[in-house]
Write a protein that holds these residues in place. Sequence first.
Motif, PDB file in Angstrom:
ATOM      1  N   THR A 195       0.824  -1.207   0.000  1.00 47.26           N
ATOM      2  CA  THR A 195       0.000   0.000   0.000  1.00 47.26           C
ATOM      3  C   THR A 195       0.856   1.254   0.000  1.00 47.26           C
ATOM      4  O   THR A 195       0.633   2.180  -0.792  1.00 47.26           O
ATOM      5  N   ALA A 196       1.860   1.301   0.863  1.00 45.46           N
ATOM      6  CA  ALA A 196       2.671   2.514   1.012  1.00 45.46           C
ATOM      7  C   ALA A 196       3.473   2.831  -0.242  1.00 45.46           C
ATOM      8  O   ALA A 196       3.654   4.001  -0.600  1.00 45.46           O
ATOM      9  N   GLU A 197       3.953   1.810  -0.944  1.00 47.77           N
ATOM     10  CA  GLU A 197       4.871   2.040  -2.053  1.00 47.77           C
ATOM     11  C   GLU A 197       4.174   2.284  -3.392  1.00 47.77           C
ATOM     12  O   GLU A 197       4.842   2.524  -4.400  1.00 47.77           O
ATOM     13  N   LEU A 198       2.840   2.273  -3.405  1.00 48.74           N
ATOM     14  CA  LEU A 198       2.124   2.526  -4.658  1.00 48.74           C
ATOM     15  C   LEU A 198       2.493   3.866  -5.276  1.00 48.74           C
ATOM     16  O   LEU A 198       2.511   4.022  -6.499  1.00 48.74           O
ATOM     17  N   ASP A 199       2.779   4.848  -4.444  1.00 49.29           N
ATOM     18  CA  ASP A 199       3.047   6.197  -4.944  1.00 49.29           C
ATOM     19  C   ASP A 199       4.463   6.678  -4.621  1.00 49.29           C
ATOM     20  O   ASP A 199       4.741   7.867  -4.693  1.00 49.29           O
ATOM     21  N   MET A 200       5.350   5.759  -4.277  1.00 48.85           N
ATOM     22  CA  MET A 200       6.710   6.147  -3.915  1.00 48.85           C
ATOM     23  C   MET A 200       7.654   6.025  -5.112  1.00 48.85           C
ATOM     24  O   MET A 200       7.497   5.123  -5.939  1.00 48.85           O
ATOM     25  N   PRO A 201       8.658   6.886  -5.173  1.00 47.61           N
ATOM     26  CA  PRO A 201       9.722   6.636  -6.144  1.00 47.61           C
ATOM     27  C   PRO A 201      10.553   5.427  -5.715  1.00 47.61           C
ATOM     28  O   PRO A 201      10.506   5.008  -4.546  1.00 47.61           O
ATOM     29  N   LEU A 202      11.299   4.858  -6.644  1.00 48.38           N
ATOM     30  CA  LEU A 202      12.059   3.642  -6.366  1.00 48.38           C
ATOM     31  C   LEU A 202      13.028   3.833  -5.210  1.00 48.38           C
ATOM     32  O   LEU A 202      13.153   2.958  -4.340  1.00 48.38           O
ATOM     33  N   ALA A 203      13.718   4.961  -5.159  1.00 42.50           N
ATOM     34  CA  ALA A 203      14.713   5.179  -4.105  1.00 42.50           C
ATOM     35  C   ALA A 203      14.073   5.115  -2.722  1.00 42.50           C
ATOM     36  O   ALA A 203      14.615   4.495  -1.790  1.00 42.50           O
ATOM     37  N   ALA A 204      12.909   5.746  -2.582  1.00 40.78           N
ATOM     38  CA  ALA A 204      12.223   5.704  -1.291  1.00 40.78           C
ATOM     39  C   ALA A 204      11.729   4.295  -0.988  1.00 40.78           C
ATOM     40  O   ALA A 204      11.764   3.842   0.170  1.00 40.78           O
ATOM     41  N   SER A 205      11.271   3.571  -2.011  1.00 40.07           N
ATOM     42  CA  SER A 205      10.758   2.212  -1.806  1.00 40.07           C
ATOM     43  C   SER A 205      11.845   1.265  -1.323  1.00 40.07           C
ATOM     44  O   SER A 205      11.635   0.493  -0.375  1.00 40.07           O
ATOM     45  N   VAL A 206      13.009   1.298  -1.953  1.00 41.33           N
ATOM     46  CA  VAL A 206      14.055   0.363  -1.538  1.00 41.33           C
ATOM     47  C   VAL A 206      14.594   0.719  -0.160  1.00 41.33           C
ATOM     48  O   VAL A 206      15.011  -0.168   0.604  1.00 41.33           O
ATOM     49  N   GLU A 207      14.575   2.009   0.192  1.00 38.04           N
ATOM     50  CA  GLU A 207      14.993   2.392   1.544  1.00 38.04           C
ATOM     51  C   GLU A 207      13.993   1.885   2.584  1.00 38.04           C
ATOM     52  O   GLU A 207      14.385   1.369   3.634  1.00 38.04           O
ATOM     53  N   LEU A 208      12.682   2.016   2.279  1.00 38.74           N
ATOM     54  CA  LEU A 208      11.662   1.499   3.193  1.00 38.74           C
ATOM     55  C   LEU A 208      11.753  -0.018   3.294  1.00 38.74           C
ATOM     56  O   LEU A 208      11.602  -0.586   4.386  1.00 38.74           O
TER      57      LEU A 208
END
Length: 275
Positions: free
Chosen positions: A230-243
């Motif tokens: 749910t959280a990563e639907l609207d995240m850029p890749l850099a933020a997603s891999v950090e999360l």
Amino acid sequence: MSPFLSSASATEDWRHLRLSVDDGVATVTLARPDKLNALTFGAYADLRDLLAELSRERSVRAMVLAGQGRGFCSGGDVDDIIGATLSMNTAELLDFNRMTGQVVRAIRECPFPVIAALHGVAAGAGAVLALAADFRVADPTARFAFLFTRVGLSGGDMGAAYLLPRVVGLGHATRLLMLGEPVRAAEAERIGLLSELTEEGRADERAGELARHLANGPALAHAQTKALLTAELDMPLAASVELDAATQALLMNGEDYAEFHAAFTEKRPPKWQGR
């Protein structure tokens, strides 16, 4: 959702739905079969509050959402909701529409997987409730209809314009939300709207089997996977891999991760604790 309680007490008295809990699996049944389980103001509120309560208790590890009788859910009750909203002012209408969205958010944000067991009609709000679930298990009688434009309203109701393109793609979502035409089970499976198509009459049974399988697994890993999806639907890749990295570091400190290694070493099934 927070596990911490306020002064309000928990309840087992849900007037607008049926609830049973067995070994970590909650089964929530919409129970107005004479009205094809049409939703009322109270049904929306009960679903919203029940999901919050089950999330706080942390004893439920999977949930089945089903409908009693000939179908899953025919949407909002024409008399009890559509008729009533015609006499509401703008503030009251905004409160109502926010409440319906809160139900969808509760399904997406609860810390356990939700499986919609579908047969017969899933229309209007019923289609969106199924859409919000993590899994949609249907038999060949199931049919979806996002009917909002057919009553003169936006097809983007209850988060449908957010969720549906992410499940079936923008092209199919535009067709389904703009035209409001029914989509039968075979086509729903073809475009990715279904997780699984069963034999006729077996959707509830199969949804229960899937719920038990999930409930017997690593609950914390499932909860974090759902949260990331749910959280990563609207995240850029850099933020997603950090999360992802932060989440994995936390889970690697958990008991279930160590239990997997111990079970693998000892050649036995893991005993998941959800910690």
